[in-house]
Design a protein around this motif. Structure first.
Motif, mmCIF file in Angstrom:
data_model
loop_
_atom_site.group_PDB
_atom_site.id
_atom_site.type_symbol
_atom_site.label_atom_id
_atom_site.label_comp_id
_atom_site.label_asym_id
_atom_site.label_seq_id
_atom_site.Cartn_x
_atom_site.Cartn_y
_atom_site.Cartn_z
ATOM 1 N N UNK A 31 3.713 -10.179 9.404
ATOM 2 C CA UNK A 31 3.587 -9.826 8.125
ATOM 3 C C UNK A 31 3.881 -8.329 7.702
ATOM 4 N N UNK A 32 4.896 -8.467 6.250
ATOM 5 C CA UNK A 32 5.327 -7.141 5.735
ATOM 6 C C UNK A 32 3.838 -5.666 5.396
ATOM 7 N N UNK A 33 3.190 -4.677 6.283
ATOM 8 C CA UNK A 33 2.130 -4.031 6.019
ATOM 9 C C UNK A 33 2.307 -3.900 4.352
ATOM 10 N N UNK A 34 3.564 -2.929 3.761
ATOM 11 C CA UNK A 34 3.497 -2.898 3.080
ATOM 12 C C UNK A 34 2.664 -3.185 1.432
ATOM 13 N N UNK A 35 3.070 -4.973 1.617
ATOM 14 C CA UNK A 35 2.900 -5.584 0.693
ATOM 15 C C UNK A 35 0.695 -6.428 1.178
ATOM 16 N N UNK A 36 0.476 -6.513 2.249
ATOM 17 C CA UNK A 36 -0.324 -6.760 3.250
ATOM 18 C C UNK A 36 -1.615 -5.350 2.400
ATOM 19 N N UNK A 37 -1.216 -4.304 2.594
ATOM 20 C CA UNK A 37 -2.151 -3.240 2.682
ATOM 21 C C UNK A 37 -2.072 -2.997 1.155
ATOM 22 N N UNK A 38 -1.323 -3.411 0.686
ATOM 23 C CA UNK A 38 -1.965 -3.271 -1.391
ATOM 24 C C UNK A 38 -2.642 -3.984 -1.739
ATOM 25 N N UNK A 39 -3.268 -5.198 -1.214
ATOM 26 C CA UNK A 39 -4.450 -5.450 -1.104
ATOM 27 C C UNK A 39 -6.151 -4.753 -0.603
ATOM 28 N N UNK A 40 -6.150 -3.647 -0.536
ATOM 29 C CA UNK A 40 -7.221 -3.108 0.121
ATOM 30 C C UNK A 40 -7.723 -2.572 -1.308
ATOM 31 N N UNK A 41 -6.186 -2.302 -2.501
ATOM 32 C CA UNK A 41 -7.304 -1.570 -3.759
ATOM 33 C C UNK A 41 -7.675 -3.042 -4.387
ATOM 34 N N UNK A 42 -7.786 -3.945 -3.756
ATOM 35 C CA UNK A 42 -8.759 -5.160 -4.770
ATOM 36 C C UNK A 42 -9.765 -5.351 -4.633
ATOM 37 N N UNK A 43 -10.842 -5.636 -5.374
ATOM 38 C CA UNK A 43 -11.977 -6.101 -5.148
ATOM 39 C C UNK A 43 -12.895 -7.037 -4.949
ATOM 40 N N UNK A 44 -11.961 -8.252 -4.848
ATOM 41 C CA UNK A 44 -12.206 -9.206 -4.661
ATOM 42 C C UNK A 44 -11.749 -10.345 -3.988
ATOM 43 N N UNK A 45 -11.441 -11.263 -3.689
ATOM 44 C CA UNK A 45 -10.207 -12.041 -3.566
ATOM 45 C C UNK A 45 -11.412 -12.980 -2.762
ATOM 46 N N UNK A 101 3.973 -13.130 3.018
ATOM 47 C CA UNK A 101 4.342 -11.539 3.799
ATOM 48 C C UNK A 101 4.232 -11.499 4.727
ATOM 49 N N UNK A 102 4.696 -13.247 4.706
ATOM 50 C CA UNK A 102 5.849 -12.927 6.081
ATOM 51 C C UNK A 102 6.804 -12.826 6.241
ATOM 52 N N UNK A 103 6.950 -12.008 8.250
ATOM 53 C CA UNK A 103 8.840 -12.036 7.148
ATOM 54 C C UNK A 103 9.555 -12.954 7.635
ATOM 55 N N UNK A 104 9.058 -14.022 8.725
ATOM 56 C CA UNK A 104 9.729 -15.876 9.141
ATOM 57 C C UNK A 104 8.594 -16.660 8.341
#
Ligand SMILES: [Zn+2]
Length: 686
Positions: free
Chosen positions: A77-91, A103-106
């Motif tokens: 999984x692309x880390x840049x996209x995954x880490x963007x979630x850290x700013x969220x408060x809820x999901x 986020x999956x490369x393949x």
């Protein structure tokens, strides 16, 4: 716990090799993870579809097992996209899964684990997560936090229990951000995370932290005897096995009200120590240790209260009352906690504990019954350790509800492929080593049935069972050496059947012999042999099957393999034809007698099947060729030519017809006779 990292075995420098090596070491130790539990990851660089270097997280995919994991089981999984979630408060779980899919490369890789974000939000190269018994024992003890602090000081962060998902991941990420010097995170009622600059360091730390927990419990708990034996219970091992075999079908009948279950009986020493203890009943009802335990063994096991002097009949009554009480309690628990969004799941227990006798676990197949059993062994270990150092505590009723009715898990159920025609069924096949019996075993295993295959040919059934278990999973097929003319063999086989799978749905009564010779030539010994196997053999096996099916109260299907000779006998085949006619009459009487119990009985009449058959010995071929006035090498052709369709009949053809009668497709047919002979005018019913 030993650190098993071997420098020579891990000398490869490729990161993926080290990740796989590390993961398998963790997976191989059942006190760390069982049956698909736990996960590992590494953060690295991979080429994307445009050949650009991309920072990725390689994390265990959903549905794989650390013990046998391969490189292909780690989606990236692309880390840049995954880490963007850290700013969220809820999901929500749904949104998280959809997002991670993007986020999956393949996109063709397996879906990443539900615990992916926990790995992503830990800013370290290699991360390991386990559900170590030693850690869970501590987190599930009164005073857990004090104990954890005593053991680990500031080396680990402790995170309160919440169900895995975005919120837990974020909490763990923040805990580590605020305490950058910790070496691991303990999740209450769940497990352990450690990390390192490489897979070895993460592994070393994991083993080290688990060892500290084990040592603490060993030292602190050594003076306390947790399970004290209930001396009222004195049942000899032989009686125990016999009672277990006797009551298994009763239990199966009771818990299969909504859907048929496969049962597995277990009387290993830790189980007996627990069910025979004074403390077992109370402790077993406290609640589940972790989400994993809840998913596999439900909120509580069923404890069946019995005393020493109980007889089989009163035991059946106690069982039935206990199951009813369990279901009532389950319904109450469901109604108290439900938000009305999810239909109630099967309210029957997955673990059944009977003092003096042992444990039954249930599942849709042998494997899931085995998993539930394995998990309960670990539950007992956790209970024992927790009680030795304090008091065992569990997930709350509400938390357990939120796990069992976790939308993620319910969604997974909807993705399961439709059930095979004989899924959840248990079949016994006699004469299964070759010919028709073998073809039926192959067909039934393919359709999802569990099989007890019986034959006098030891090598034959063992070869077949190994072959089928390799294809369909260990435990799906059990071989037994059984002579259908010997009551002692049959009793032993049914004992195995009762404790291995819990009961029986289908009997394929197939074993037969074919002595040849004209009536005025045949010896009494040959005549008797024909009747012993072809008539009495069917009687003895079906008698036992019907007894079991009646006790189980789930109906059943008996399929007798007859022969074209029943309606159309041939010359020089008198002992065979007469004994097979007796078999047919037996089957009809069984249809009459068993109908009120929902047990059907039908007969299949195949004509000459040569391939892989033991029936067609050289002697039989020679004699039948003579009787029909053809040369021996023309015999197969002769049989083919004499049927209307001019076809060769195979074992697979008979297996197809057997499946038809065994399955619910013929739920309204009994006492029928069905030819598989290519059309023989003489055998038409008159
Ligand atoms: Zn976990």
């Amino acid at each position: 716990m030993k650190n098993l990292w071997s420098r020579s075995k891990s000398s490869r420098t490729e990161e993926m090799d080290l990740l796989v090596y590390q993961s398998r070491l963790i997976g191989a130790d059942s006190s760390l993870v069982v049956w698909g539990g736990g996960n590992t990851s590494i953060k690295t660089v991979r080429k994307d579809f445009r050949d650009r270097d991309t920072s990725v997280l390689l994390v265990k995919g959903s549905g794989s097992d650390l013990k046998t994991i391969d490189p292909k089981d780690f989606p990236s999984l692309r880390m840049e996209d995954v880490l963007a979630l850290f700013d969220k408060t809820d999901m929500t779980d749904d949104d998280m899964v959809t997002y991670l899919g993007q986020c999956m490369l393949n996109p063709k890789d397996p879906r990443p684990s539900i615990e992916t974000l926990l790995h992503a939000f830990l800013p370290y190269k290699s991360v390991i997560h386990s559900h170590a018994d030693a850690i869970v024992s501590l987190t599930n003890t009164s005073e857990a936090k004090q104990i954890l602090e005593d053991i680990y000081g500031s080396d680990v962060s402790i995170v309160e229990y919440i169900r895995p998902g975005f919120t837990l991941s974020k909490k763990v990420g923040l805990a580590v951000q605020n305490n950058p010097n910790v070496l691991g995170v303990v999740l209450m009622n769940h497990g352990l995370f450690t990390w390192g600059d490489d897979p070895k360091q993460a592994y070393d730390r994991h083993i080290d932290l688990v060892n500290k927990a084990e040592n603490y419990a060993r030292t602190k708990g050594k003076s306390k005897k947790v399970f004290t034996s209930n001396t009222n219970l004195k049942i000899t091992p032989k009686d125990r096995k016999q009672i277990a075999a006797y009551i298994s079908p009763t239990i199966r009948g009771l818990v299969s009200n909504n859907q048929s279950m496969v049962l597995r009986y277990d009387d290993s020493s830790d189980i007996l120590e627990f069910v025979n203890s004074k403390e077992g009943q109370k402790l077993s009802q406290v609640g589940p240790a972790t989400p994993d335990h809840t998913l596999q063994t439900k909120i509580k096991p069923l404890w069946v209260p019995i005393s020493n002097s109980i007889d089989n009949q009163s035991l059946v009554k106690v069982l039935s009352d206990s199951v009813k009480r369990y279901v009532d309690e389950y319904i109450r628990w469901y109604q108290t906690n439900t938000d009305g969004n999810h239909k109630m799941l099967d309210p029957y227990p997955r673990v059944i504990l009977v003092p003096g006798i042992g444990m039954w676990t249930t599942g849709k197949d042998y494997k899931s019954a085995l998993i539930a059993g394995d998990i309960y062994h670990h539950t007992i270990k956790v209970l024992k350790t927790a009680e030795s150092i304090g008091q065992y505590t569990s997930l709350s009723d509400k938390d357990a509800y939120d796990v069992e009715y976790w939308p993620m898990e319910l969604y997974k159920l909807t993705l399961a492929p439709p059930q095979l025609e004989l899924a959840r069924k248990i079949t016994m096949i006699t004469g299964a080593a070759n010919g028709i019996g073998k073809a039926i075993a192959e067909r039934f295993a393919y359709e999802g049935s569990h099989l007890l295959i019986a034959d006098v040919d030891y090598d034959g059934i063992h070869r077949l069972s190994e072959d089928l278990n390799r294809k369909y999973g260990n435990g799906r097929v059990t071989p037994v050496v059984m002579d259908v003319t010997k009551e002692s063999d049959i009793n032993a086989a049914f004992q195995i059947l009762r404790t291995t799978y819990g009961g029986l749905d289908i009997l394929v009564s197939n074993a037969g012999v074919a002595p040849v010779g004209a009536i005025d030539e045949i010896a009494i010994s040959e005549w008797n042999r024909a009747f012993n196997v072809n008539a009495t053999g069917h009687f003895l096996v079906s008698r036992e099957a019907v007894r079991l099916m009646k006790q189980q109260e789930l109906g059943g299907s008996l399929v007798f393999i007859g022969t074209r000779n029943i309606p159309a006998p041939g010359k020089d085949f008198g002992a065979y034809s007469a004994s097979k006619a007796a078999e047919a009459q037996l089957a009809r009487v069984l249809a009459i007698e068993s109908a009120e119990h929902g047990i059907r009985c039908n007969i299949i009449n195949p004509d000459a099947i040569f391939e892989g058959s033991n029936l067609w010995s050289v002697e039989v071929r020679r004699q039948r060729a003579k009787a029909h006035g053809v040369r021996i090498e023309e015999l197969e052709q002769f049989y083919q030519k004499r049927n209307l369709l001019n076809v060769r009949i195979t074992g697979a053809d008979v297996a197809e017809a057997t499946l038809f009668f065994a399955s619910s497709r013929t739920s309204k047919t009994t006492g029928a006779m069905h030819p598989v002979d290519g059309g023989i005018r003489d055998a038409f019913p008159r």
